[in-house]
Motif scaffolding. Structure first.
Motif, short mmCIF file in Angstrom:
data_model
loop_
_atom_site.label_atom_id
_atom_site.label_comp_id
_atom_site.label_asym_id
_atom_site.label_seq_id
_atom_site.Cartn_x
_atom_site.Cartn_y
_atom_site.Cartn_z
N SER A 18 11.76 42.67 9.27
CA SER A 18 11.66 43.15 7.89
C SER A 18 10.22 43.43 7.52
N GLY A 19 9.96 44.63 7.03
CA GLY A 19 8.64 44.95 6.52
C GLY A 19 8.36 44.28 5.19
N GLU A 20 9.36 43.59 4.64
CA GLU A 20 9.20 42.91 3.37
C GLU A 20 8.79 41.45 3.54
N ALA A 21 8.65 40.99 4.79
CA ALA A 21 8.29 39.60 5.05
C ALA A 21 7.05 39.54 5.94
N ASP A 22 6.20 38.53 5.70
CA ASP A 22 5.03 38.35 6.55
C ASP A 22 5.10 37.07 7.37
N HIS A 23 6.20 36.30 7.21
CA HIS A 23 6.39 35.10 8.01
C HIS A 23 7.85 34.71 7.98
N THR A 24 8.38 34.29 9.12
CA THR A 24 9.76 33.83 9.19
C THR A 24 9.81 32.51 9.94
N LEU A 25 10.83 31.69 9.68
CA LEU A 25 10.95 30.43 10.39
C LEU A 25 12.35 29.86 10.22
N TRP A 26 12.74 29.06 11.22
CA TRP A 26 13.94 28.25 11.15
C TRP A 26 13.51 26.81 10.91
N LEU A 27 14.13 26.13 9.98
CA LEU A 27 13.83 24.72 9.77
C LEU A 27 14.98 24.07 9.01
N ARG A 28 15.03 22.73 9.12
CA ARG A 28 16.08 22.00 8.41
C ARG A 28 15.84 22.11 6.90
N PRO A 29 16.90 22.24 6.11
CA PRO A 29 16.72 22.36 4.67
C PRO A 29 15.87 21.25 4.06
N ALA A 30 16.10 20.00 4.49
CA ALA A 30 15.33 18.89 3.94
C ALA A 30 13.85 19.02 4.30
N ASP A 31 13.56 19.55 5.50
CA ASP A 31 12.17 19.73 5.91
C ASP A 31 11.50 20.82 5.07
N ALA A 32 12.26 21.86 4.75
CA ALA A 32 11.70 22.93 3.90
C ALA A 32 11.27 22.38 2.55
N LEU A 33 12.08 21.47 2.00
CA LEU A 33 11.74 20.87 0.72
C LEU A 33 10.57 19.90 0.86
N ALA A 34 10.55 19.14 1.95
CA ALA A 34 9.48 18.16 2.16
C ALA A 34 8.13 18.83 2.38
N ARG A 35 8.15 20.00 2.99
CA ARG A 35 6.89 20.70 3.26
C ARG A 35 6.34 21.41 2.02
N GLU A 36 7.10 21.39 0.95
CA GLU A 36 6.67 21.99 -0.31
C GLU A 36 6.25 23.44 -0.13
N LEU A 37 7.10 24.20 0.56
CA LEU A 37 6.87 25.63 0.66
C LEU A 37 6.94 26.24 -0.74
N THR A 38 6.25 27.35 -0.94
CA THR A 38 6.27 28.01 -2.24
C THR A 38 7.60 28.71 -2.43
N MET A 39 8.40 28.19 -3.35
CA MET A 39 9.76 28.71 -3.56
C MET A 39 10.09 28.72 -5.03
N LEU A 40 10.98 29.60 -5.41
CA LEU A 40 11.49 29.64 -6.77
C LEU A 40 12.69 28.69 -6.90
N PRO A 41 13.06 28.31 -8.12
CA PRO A 41 14.14 27.34 -8.31
C PRO A 41 15.45 27.64 -7.57
#
Length: 271
Positions: free
Chosen positions: A200-223
C-alpha cells in the motif's frame, strides 16, 4: 485507556476547539470498511497493522487495512459465497445493496492494501498464494481504478467468500473532524497459503503483533483501533474471536467525542 476514556491527542483537541469556536457544521461521514486480519501465533494470535503515511488523513496513526466504499462496490455483479446481501443487511442494519457494498469494500480494500484475497474458485475453498506478478498487475489495476473488483474476480474465475468476514463493530468519526467516516469493522483469518505484503502506498510501516502487545507498546492509534484491539485481545484465541463476533451488534454506531475542551486534560469518551 481507562474507564474515564482516552487522553485526546493535542492536534485533535485543537481541531475540536476550533470546530466549537466556529460553530461549524459536521461533515457528512463517508461509508467505509476496515478489516482486522488475524493469524495464529503460539497459543494466541496476531493482528496485521499498518501505519498511515503522514500526508494522509489520520497520518502517522496505526490502523487496519481499509478505506471508503466506492460506487463500484454497490454496482458490482460478482460471484458470491456465504450469507447473501439480504442476510448481511439484517446483520449490519443496512438495505441489501448497501450491505453488499460494505462487504465488497472490505474484501477489496484488504486486497489493495495488504495483498490478501478473500475469494476462491468455489464456495468451499480459498485461492492460495496471490503474490505473483500477474496478481500484482491485477491489484495495481484495481488500485488505479482501471478495473473493478468484480472484473478481477470474474477474470480469475473466483467467487467472493463473504463468509470469511465476521462483522465486529461500527464507528463514526467525531463531528469536529473535517473528513469523517462511517466505518464497519470486520475480522478475518489470513487464508492458508497467503501472506500479507507491504504493497500500500498509503502506509509507511506494517507489522504483525499480538493485540495486547500493540496496546502495551503504546503505538499511536485512534480510539476505534485501541478499543477494537482490546476487544479481540479479551477474546483469548481465534475461536473466542469468532464466538464473540457472532454475538456482537455491528450495526449500532459508536461515536467518540471529546469532553473537557475548556480544561487542561480533555478526554475522549464514547457514546
Amino acid at each position: 485507556m481507562t474507564i474515564d476514556g482516552f487522553a485526546a491527542p493535542p492536534a485533535l483537541v485543537e481541531h475540536a476547539r476550533r470546530f466549537q469556536a466556529e460553530g461549524a457544521v459536521p461533515a457528512v461521514p463517508r461509508v467505509a470498511a476496515t478489516v482486522l486480519l488475524l493469524r495464529p501465533a503460539g497459543d494466541g494470535f496476531e493482528v496485521y497493522m499498518i501505519r498511515r503515511v503522514a500526508a494522509m488523513t489520520f497520518g502517522g496513526m496505526y490502523a487496519f487495512p481499509g478505506g471508503g466504499v466506492d460506487r463500484s462496490d454497490s454496482e458490482a455483479h460478482l460471484g458470491w459465497a456465504g450469507p447473501d446481501p439480504a442476510a448481511w443487511g439484517e446483520r449490519l442494519g443496512l438495505d441489501p445493496a448497501a450491505a453488499q457494498a460494505v462487504v465488497c469494500a472490505a474484501a477489496r480494500e484488504v486486497f489493495e492494501e495488504a495483498g490478501v484475497l478473500l475469494a476462491g474458485p468455489d464456495p468451499d475453498t480459498v485461492v492460495g498464494d496471490v503474490s505473483g506478478d500477474d496478481w500484482e498487475a491485477a491489484r495495481q489495476d484495481l488500485v488505479g481504478r482501471r478495473a473493478g473488483f468484480a472484473d478481477l474476480l470474474a477474470g480469475k474465475g473466483l467467487t467472493l467468500r463473504s463468509d470469511l468476514l465476521l462483522p465486529w463493530s461500527r464507528w463514526i468519526t467525531p463531528e469536529f473532524e473535517p473528513r469523517r467516516f462511517d466505518t464497519y469493522f470486520f475480522v478475518a483469518l489470513l487464508p492458508e497459503g497467503q501472506r500479507t505484503r507491504d504493497v500500500s502506498g498509503e502506509a509507511d510501516h506494517t507489522l504483525w503483533l499480538r493485540p495486547a502487545d500493540a496496546l502495551a507498546r503504546e503505538l499511536t492509534m485512534l480510539p476505534p483501533t485501541m478499543v477494537t484491539l482490546a476487544e479481540v485481545a479479551a477474546a483469548g484465541d481465534l475461536a473466542g474471536v469468532a464466538r464473540d463476533a457472532a454475538e456482537r451488534d455491528p450495526g449500532t454506531p459508536i461515536l467518540p467525542y471529546i469532553e473537557g475542551l475548556d480544561g487542561a486534560e480533555p478526554r475522549f469518551l464514547l457514546r
